[in-house]
Design a protein around this motif. Structure first.
Motif, PDB file in Angstrom:
ATOM      1  N   ASN A 291       0.855  -1.184   0.000  1.00 47.61           N
ATOM      2  CA  ASN A 291       0.000   0.000   0.000  1.00 47.61           C
ATOM      3  C   ASN A 291       0.898   1.244   0.000  1.00 47.61           C
ATOM      4  O   ASN A 291       1.506   1.579   1.012  1.00 47.61           O
ATOM      5  N   LEU A 292       0.964   1.922  -1.140  1.00 47.18           N
ATOM      6  CA  LEU A 292       1.912   3.035  -1.275  1.00 47.18           C
ATOM      7  C   LEU A 292       1.558   4.235  -0.394  1.00 47.18           C
ATOM      8  O   LEU A 292       2.430   5.025  -0.049  1.00 47.18           O
ATOM      9  N   VAL A 293       0.294   4.335  -0.009  1.00 45.27           N
ATOM     10  CA  VAL A 293      -0.094   5.434   0.896  1.00 45.27           C
ATOM     11  C   VAL A 293       0.684   5.326   2.200  1.00 45.27           C
ATOM     12  O   VAL A 293       1.104   6.328   2.784  1.00 45.27           O
ATOM     13  N   LYS A 294       0.892   4.087   2.616  1.00 42.38           N
ATOM     14  CA  LYS A 294       1.603   3.868   3.887  1.00 42.38           C
ATOM     15  C   LYS A 294       3.116   4.007   3.733  1.00 42.38           C
ATOM     16  O   LYS A 294       3.854   3.861   4.699  1.00 42.38           O
ATOM     17  N   LEU A 347       4.870  -9.515  -6.484  1.00 43.60           N
ATOM     18  CA  LEU A 347       4.733  -8.386  -5.558  1.00 43.60           C
ATOM     19  C   LEU A 347       4.404  -7.129  -6.360  1.00 43.60           C
ATOM     20  O   LEU A 347       5.078  -6.824  -7.342  1.00 43.60           O
ATOM     21  N   GLY A 348       3.356  -6.436  -5.936  1.00 40.72           N
ATOM     22  CA  GLY A 348       2.951  -5.219  -6.647  1.00 40.72           C
ATOM     23  C   GLY A 348       2.584  -4.114  -5.684  1.00 40.72           C
ATOM     24  O   GLY A 348       3.007  -4.126  -4.518  1.00 40.72           O
ATOM     25  N   VAL A 349       1.816  -3.175  -6.193  1.00 35.81           N
ATOM     26  CA  VAL A 349       1.458  -2.012  -5.379  1.00 35.81           C
ATOM     27  C   VAL A 349      -0.036  -1.728  -5.475  1.00 35.81           C
ATOM     28  O   VAL A 349      -0.706  -2.156  -6.407  1.00 35.81           O
ATOM     29  N   MET A 350      -0.533  -1.018  -4.493  1.00 35.79           N
ATOM     30  CA  MET A 350      -1.889  -0.445  -4.560  1.00 35.79           C
ATOM     31  C   MET A 350      -1.824   0.931  -3.903  1.00 35.79           C
ATOM     32  O   MET A 350      -0.802   1.296  -3.323  1.00 35.79           O
ATOM     33  N   GLY A 351      -2.908   1.702  -4.044  1.00 35.59           N
ATOM     34  CA  GLY A 351      -2.914   3.031  -3.427  1.00 35.59           C
ATOM     35  C   GLY A 351      -2.060   4.051  -4.160  1.00 35.59           C
ATOM     36  O   GLY A 351      -1.749   5.106  -3.615  1.00 35.59           O
ATOM     37  N   TRP A 352      -1.682   3.744  -5.413  1.00 35.97           N
ATOM     38  CA  TRP A 352      -0.831   4.674  -6.164  1.00 35.97           C
ATOM     39  C   TRP A 352      -1.537   6.025  -6.367  1.00 35.97           C
ATOM     40  O   TRP A 352      -0.961   7.088  -6.124  1.00 35.97           O
ATOM     41  N   THR A 422      -5.998  -5.706  -7.369  1.00 33.73           N
ATOM     42  CA  THR A 422      -6.250  -5.516  -5.928  1.00 33.73           C
ATOM     43  C   THR A 422      -7.696  -5.100  -5.639  1.00 33.73           C
ATOM     44  O   THR A 422      -7.947  -4.298  -4.729  1.00 33.73           O
ATOM     45  N   GLY A 423      -8.628  -5.689  -6.423  1.00 33.33           N
ATOM     46  CA  GLY A 423     -10.044  -5.338  -6.295  1.00 33.33           C
ATOM     47  C   GLY A 423     -10.554  -5.400  -4.859  1.00 33.33           C
ATOM     48  O   GLY A 423     -11.224  -4.473  -4.391  1.00 33.33           O
ATOM     49  N   THR A 424     -10.254  -6.471  -4.156  1.00 31.13           N
ATOM     50  CA  THR A 424     -10.769  -6.603  -2.795  1.00 31.13           C
ATOM     51  C   THR A 424      -9.753  -6.168  -1.752  1.00 31.13           C
ATOM     52  O   THR A 424     -10.111  -5.506  -0.777  1.00 31.13           O
ATOM     53  N   ILE A 425      -8.492  -6.525  -1.949  1.00 34.66           N
ATOM     54  CA  ILE A 425      -7.541  -6.193  -0.882  1.00 34.66           C
ATOM     55  C   ILE A 425      -7.339  -4.681  -0.742  1.00 34.66           C
ATOM     56  O   ILE A 425      -7.024  -4.205   0.338  1.00 34.66           O
ATOM     57  N   SER A 426      -7.574  -3.921  -1.821  1.00 32.33           N
ATOM     58  CA  SER A 426      -7.460  -2.461  -1.664  1.00 32.33           C
ATOM     59  C   SER A 426      -8.629  -1.929  -0.834  1.00 32.33           C
ATOM     60  O   SER A 426      -8.489  -0.915  -0.149  1.00 32.33           O
ATOM     61  N   MET A 427      -9.774  -2.619  -0.888  1.00 29.15           N
ATOM     62  CA  MET A 427     -10.888  -2.215  -0.017  1.00 29.15           C
ATOM     63  C   MET A 427     -10.536  -2.480   1.447  1.00 29.15           C
ATOM     64  O   MET A 427     -10.846  -1.691   2.331  1.00 29.15           O
ATOM     65  N   ILE A 428      -9.876  -3.605   1.674  1.00 28.94           N
ATOM     66  CA  ILE A 428      -9.465  -3.926   3.046  1.00 28.94           C
ATOM     67  C   ILE A 428      -8.450  -2.890   3.533  1.00 28.94           C
ATOM     68  O   ILE A 428      -8.531  -2.411   4.664  1.00 28.94           O
ATOM     69  N   ALA A 429      -7.514  -2.533   2.653  1.00 29.09           N
ATOM     70  CA  ALA A 429      -6.481  -1.568   3.047  1.00 29.09           C
ATOM     71  C   ALA A 429      -6.996  -0.129   3.013  1.00 29.09           C
ATOM     72  O   ALA A 429      -6.333   0.780   3.497  1.00 29.09           O
ATOM     73  N   SER A 432      -6.877   3.349  -2.932  1.00 27.24           N
ATOM     74  CA  SER A 432      -7.257   3.197  -4.333  1.00 27.24           C
ATOM     75  C   SER A 432      -6.649   1.896  -4.870  1.00 27.24           C
ATOM     76  O   SER A 432      -5.648   1.403  -4.348  1.00 27.24           O
ATOM     77  N   SER A 433      -7.268   1.333  -5.909  1.00 30.34           N
ATOM     78  CA  SER A 433      -6.834  -0.004  -6.324  1.00 30.34           C
ATOM     79  C   SER A 433      -5.653   0.044  -7.292  1.00 30.34           C
ATOM     80  O   SER A 433      -5.603   0.903  -8.178  1.00 30.34           O
ATOM     81  N   GLY A 434      -4.728  -0.883  -7.094  1.00 27.24           N
ATOM     82  CA  GLY A 434      -3.577  -1.069  -7.978  1.00 27.24           C
ATOM     83  C   GLY A 434      -2.912   0.246  -8.348  1.00 27.24           C
ATOM     84  O   GLY A 434      -2.609   1.075  -7.478  1.00 27.24           O
TER      85      GLY A 434
END
Ligand code: UDP
Length: 573
Positions: A291-294, A347-352, A422-429, A432-434
């Motif tokens: 999660n790039l926000v973090k 390994l990728g990113v979300m929250g970009w 990251t359709g669902t895991i970005s909701m958990i985190a 924003s997705s991917g």
């Protein structure tokens, strides 16, 4: 240990799909218990390599990695780790052989994978074309598309462990004699709904498009030319269908194989359902996203990337994902063997997009594209270094000595990076997705009892509060428009940064995809959004740009196009 920042929506998703339930459907596992189940299970893998390891300490580390919302593994890992099913991967590719046994073995294997929460990709290119003879019966073959319908119906019937429906990718090579049927097979929005489809494009075909020449159709059995088509006409047919309803997408097969680390094992023919993970037949891959926000830290004037924290997170995440391969319960022995031979992780990113909002950088700017390369380049480099360090302790992946890496440092994993939706895991985190831009800054959600709730992007909420503009009227206005573009109450320099998917030109979508792709071993999940009034030529240009920009594939969606009646589908002669 407290779980930071987890939103109410995230809690609802977790309760519905991830936390353990008893036979009556009552939730019997807390959110903390769920993350602990996962961290305990994944940490245990270390004992295979080091019997002095403190698994309690490592489990605490993995627990913190997830509950700080810095990193999430793909959904099957969260759902199934430490449970009876124990299947932890999101991505699979299965072969479809040109025989009745082969086809129906594959249908059965796909059902087993769907039941365990994974998605499957298939190439149907080995199947003989419709009308070809079937020697054992004296009949004629019905062709790839008719068999895709069998896979589609089987998928419909299998709910994934009561959690999600199966997702499939269907690929057909551009030179398969049934290619026109394939391009047309999802023209009706109600057809083959459990598949995404992609045409497997070759360099040879793209050269023929450029030269405006014909190209050969090849019989998959005899490998001889059995006809030819105008490359431009077929390309335009693909563009036309994608313009109509987003299907088919395209993947560049030669590029997937250029990056095939173990060419001795055969060709890569397909990706997983959302296109980000090219795999060999019977290979699987587990994904996870940072999660790039973090990964941002506050400065006196705003935010900046904390590369030290990012590096440490990558190291932990690579360790986590390599452990997943060890403790994974594979749905078939052959999948376990094939997967362990290359040990691919993604390994990728979300929250970009959210990170860019905090940094004050518009998504559709050169600055954002440059930063994408810098961040993903750093993740890819540190990820490879982490995999090499694991190889020193645990050994290289078994096919390393025949891989394209063989002259460099030993690697534990044949691929390290993939950018998932990251359709669902970005909701958990709660991000924003991917690497997608924000789709809508606010929208109205209908709650079960009929009340309406306005949901607003959390970064926008903070910004509006800072500006003293946070009030119901403005939120409703944003929710109705989906965008802040025309909200003149908001200062121009803020509106310039808070762009949404629809405000961003296709070329900017593609430049961003390309920037991430440059530093990603596998592929990038990305949808290029077009406004409703976009023309076929706009789509055509985007496809050509993606080709020039070295993307591995393209998926487009034109606003509103799935609701339209499909009329007068053109045929190519
Ligand atoms: N996937 C699937 N069914 C779904 C959603 C996803 O099989 O309903 C698989 C598919 O292979 C996809 C991959 O999971 O490409 C990753 O999707 P995503 O990142 O959205 O999954 P998440 O981990 O967020 O649930």
């Amino acid at each position: 240990m407290a779980i930071s920042d987890i939103s109410e929506n995230a809690l609802k998703v977790l309760e519905k799909r991830y936390q353990g339930k008893d036979e009556k459907g009552n939730v019997v596992e807390s959110v903390e218990g769920m993350f602990r189940r996962v961290s305990d299970t994944i940490a245990k893998a270390d004992t295979k390599f080091d019997n002095s390891v403190d698994t309690k300490k490592l489990s605490d580390e993995f627990f913190e990695l997830m509950t700080s919302l810095r990193f999430m593994p793909n959904s099957p890992t969260l759902m199934n780790a430490g449970r009876q099913l124990g299947q932890l991967s999101a991505c699979f590719v299965l072969p479809v052989e040109d025989s009745m046994e082969g086809i129906f073995d594959s249908v059965k294997n796909a059902a087993l994978i769907h039941k365990s929460g994974g998605g499957t990709g298939f190439s149907f290119s080995r199947l003989r074309q419709s009308g070809a003879s079937v020697r054992s019966t004296g009949g004629v073959a019905s062709g790839p598309v008719s068999f895709m319908r069998v896979f589609n119906s089987a998928t419909e019937a299998v709910k994934q462990g009561g959690t999600r429906r199966g997702a499939n990718m269907g690929v057909l090579r551009i030179d398969h004699p049934d290619i026109l049927d394939f391009i047309n097979c999802k023209a009706d929005n109600a057809d083959i709904t459990n598949f995404n489809i992609s045409v497997g494009i070759t360099e040879k075909f793209m050269e023929a498009v450029e030269k405006q020449s014909d190209y050969d159709l090849i019989d998959p059995k005899t490998k001889t030319a059995v006809g030819h088509l105008s490359a431009v006409k077929v390309f335009d047919m693909i563009v036309d269908h994608a313009w109509r309803n987003g299907e088919p997408g395209i993947i560049f097969l030669d590029r997937l194989n250029r990056d095939n680390v173990v060419p001795t094992q055969g060709d890569i023919e397909s990706t997983n359902p959302c296109g980000e993970q090219p795999l060999l037949p019977y290979e699987s891959c587990n994904l996870g996203s940072i999660n790039l926000v973090k990964m941002l830290r506050k400065t006196l004037t705003g935010y900046e990337f904390d590369f030290r924290l990012l590096g440490a997170t990558v190291e932990e995440a690579v360790h986590f994902l390599d452990n997943v391969i060890e403790v994974n319960n594979y749905p078939l022995d052959i999948i376990g063997d094939t997967t362990r031979a290359t040990r691919k992780i993604g390994l990728g990113v979300m929250g970009w997009a959210d990170a860019l909002l905090l940094l004050g950088i518009p998504y559709n700017s050169d600055e954002a594209v440059d930063l994408a390369g810098k961040v993903m380049g750093y993740i890819n480099n540190t990820g490879h270094a982490a995999s090499a360090r694991l190889a020193e302790k645990r050994g290289a992946f078994p096919l390393f000595s025949v891989s394209t890496y063989k002259d460099g440092p030993a690697m534990r994993n044949a691929t390290v990076t993939t950018i998932a939706p990251t359709g669902t895991i970005s909701m958990i985190a709660g991000c924003s997705s991917g690497v997608e831009p924000v789709f809508a800054y606010a929208y109205i959600r209908n709650i079960m009892d009929g009340t309406e709730m306005v949901e607003v992007n959390p970064v926008l909420v903070a910004k509006l509060k800072e500006l003293g503009l946070y009030e119901d009227g403005l939120l409703k206005k944003i929710a109705n428009a989906g965008s802040v573009e025309n909200c003149l109450e908001i200062p121009e320099e803020v509106r310039r940064v808070f762009v949404s998917a629809q405000d961003i030109k296709p070329v900017d979508h593609i430049k961003m995809q390309s920037a991430f792709q440059r530093y990603t071993d596998n592929a990038v999940s990305k949808t290029v959004n077009f406004p409703k009034e976009a023309t076929r030529n706009d789509v055509r240009e985007a496809y050509l740009l993606a080709y020039e920009e070295d993307c591995k594939g393209v998926t487009i969606y034109r606003d509103g196009s799935r609701e339209e009646q499909v009329l007068n589908i053109g045929k190519v002669n």
